[in-house]
Design an enzyme around this catalytic site. Structure first.
Site, mmCIF file in Angstrom:
data_model
loop_
_atom_site.group_PDB
_atom_site.id
_atom_site.type_symbol
_atom_site.label_atom_id
_atom_site.label_comp_id
_atom_site.label_asym_id
_atom_site.label_seq_id
_atom_site.Cartn_x
_atom_site.Cartn_y
_atom_site.Cartn_z
ATOM 1 N N ARG A 164 0.826 -4.547 -36.650
ATOM 2 C CA ARG A 164 2.205 -4.920 -36.345
ATOM 3 C C ARG A 164 2.302 -6.398 -35.985
ATOM 4 O O ARG A 164 3.263 -7.075 -36.349
ATOM 5 C CB ARG A 164 2.762 -4.050 -35.217
ATOM 6 C CG ARG A 164 4.258 -4.276 -34.982
ATOM 7 C CD ARG A 164 4.845 -3.291 -33.993
ATOM 8 N NE ARG A 164 4.298 -3.458 -32.647
ATOM 9 C CZ ARG A 164 4.665 -2.726 -31.603
ATOM 10 N NH1 ARG A 164 5.563 -1.764 -31.741
ATOM 11 N NH2 ARG A 164 4.127 -2.925 -30.414
ATOM 12 N N LYS B 284 8.456 -8.482 -32.782
ATOM 13 C CA LYS B 284 8.160 -8.546 -31.343
ATOM 14 C C LYS B 284 7.887 -10.014 -30.998
ATOM 15 O O LYS B 284 6.742 -10.438 -30.840
ATOM 16 C CB LYS B 284 6.970 -7.645 -31.021
ATOM 17 C CG LYS B 284 6.872 -7.212 -29.565
ATOM 18 C CD LYS B 284 5.820 -6.125 -29.422
ATOM 19 C CE LYS B 284 5.584 -5.757 -27.973
ATOM 20 N NZ LYS B 284 6.711 -5.065 -27.349
ATOM 21 N N GLU C 203 17.842 1.042 -28.028
ATOM 22 C CA GLU C 203 16.609 1.145 -27.247
ATOM 23 C C GLU C 203 16.902 0.593 -25.859
ATOM 24 O O GLU C 203 18.056 0.331 -25.519
ATOM 25 C CB GLU C 203 15.475 0.372 -27.923
ATOM 26 C CG GLU C 203 15.739 -1.118 -28.081
ATOM 27 C CD GLU C 203 14.578 -1.886 -28.707
ATOM 28 O OE1 GLU C 203 13.538 -1.268 -29.001
ATOM 29 O OE2 GLU C 203 14.717 -3.105 -28.890
#
Length: 293
Positions: free
Chosen positions: A53, A152, A185
């Site tokens: 990721r 991220k 989220e």
């Protein structure tokens, strides 16, 4: 207590001496990516998934990490070994690197890699046993058309603004909505609800991180025969859910028993949440890359 050693670009420095340049674009502009990774029982949990990721996020922001995935995994293991980490948390950061005061990333010839291996406690044990109370933030989640939350990145200001709302309300976490009012989220966790025996979580295209713990819990639920759906839902569906819980690398799996003053289900940790918490704990003891092999 002996100081932790921090990995910076292949070398180790004492915590008090570990520094990066003030011209690093990660510091100046939040230009970079990171991963939070858990260590359980001397193993790096879901190590490959986290590293994959990280490299995908780097590709998305047009940044080439200067070492291979295999070398990165070895660096993670070495950082844990040198700090004698058997149960803990790794923060892996790759910034754009040193440049000038302009925005252009072309002025940054080489990314900076930082690895910190330490401990973390996100929520008190009592919350895992009794569940937590949370609020909905007025700060909306970044749109995927602007800064895709699947990246991220080091720019977490959107999340931090919502966390400030949680802090001011005296609760540990805040749920974030899209511009259209759909649940996405939290500031640092993914969200799940249970309704009529089915597990439901928002699809990542709405503006949610494709969490490693999220994926793990979805797989565990399927193995248990629990139907799992990625579906759009609103606060109405959340308030009327039978159960609710959050997932995240630092948070693991934690129940939510009240949202915006509304009791979720019977106000206690639900049976499906409890079962998934148990199964997740079991998995952490056996899954992972061995640090001390």
């Amino acid at each position: 207590m002996e100081e932790k050693l921090i990995y910076i670009d292949g070398e180790f420095y004492k915590k008090s001496e570990a520094k990066i340049s003030v011209f690093d674009h990660g510091f100046l502009y939040g230009d970079g990516v990171f991963e939070g990774i858990r260590v359980y029982n001397g193993k790096i949990f879901k190590c490959k998934e986290h590293v994959d990721r990280l490299y995908q996020a780097a590709k998305a922001i047009y940044m080439e990490i200067p070492i291979s995935k295999e070398e990165m995994i070895e660096a993670l293991k070495k950082t844990c070994r040198i700090n004698n980490i058997r149960e803990g948390y790794i923060r892996l950061v790759v910034s754009r690197g040193v440049g000038d005061l302009g925005l252009s990333p072309t002025k940054c010839p080489k990314p900076t890699i930082v690895i910190i291996a330490d401990s973390i406690v996100l929520y008190p044990q009592e919350m895992y046993e009794k569940g937590m109370k949370v609020i909905t933030a007025s700060t909306r989640r970044n749109s995927p058309q602007c800064v895709d939350p699947q990246i991220k990145s080091l720019n977490y200001l959107n999340n931090i603004l919502a966390k400030i709302e949680a802090n001011r309300a005296g609760v540990p976490e805040a749920i974030m909505l899209t511009q259209d009012g759909y649940v996405t989220e939290c500031t640092g966790d993914n969200i799940f609800i249970v309704k009529d025996g089915e597990l439901i979580t928002p699809p990542v295209y709405l503006g949610a991180l494709d969490g490693i713990t999220r994926r793990t819990v979805m797989a565990l639920a399927k193995d248990l025969g629990i139907p799992v759906y990625e579906k759009v839902f609103t606060l109405y569906n959340l308030y009327n859910a039978d159960e609710c819980f959050f997932t995240g690398t630092a948070a693991e799996v934690i129940a939510v028993t009240e949202v915006d003053g509304r009791k979720i289900g019977n106000g206690e940790v639900g049976p499906i949440t409890k079962k998934l918490m148990e199964e997740f704990k079991k998995l952490t003891l056996v899954d992972g890359v061995d640090i001390y092999e």
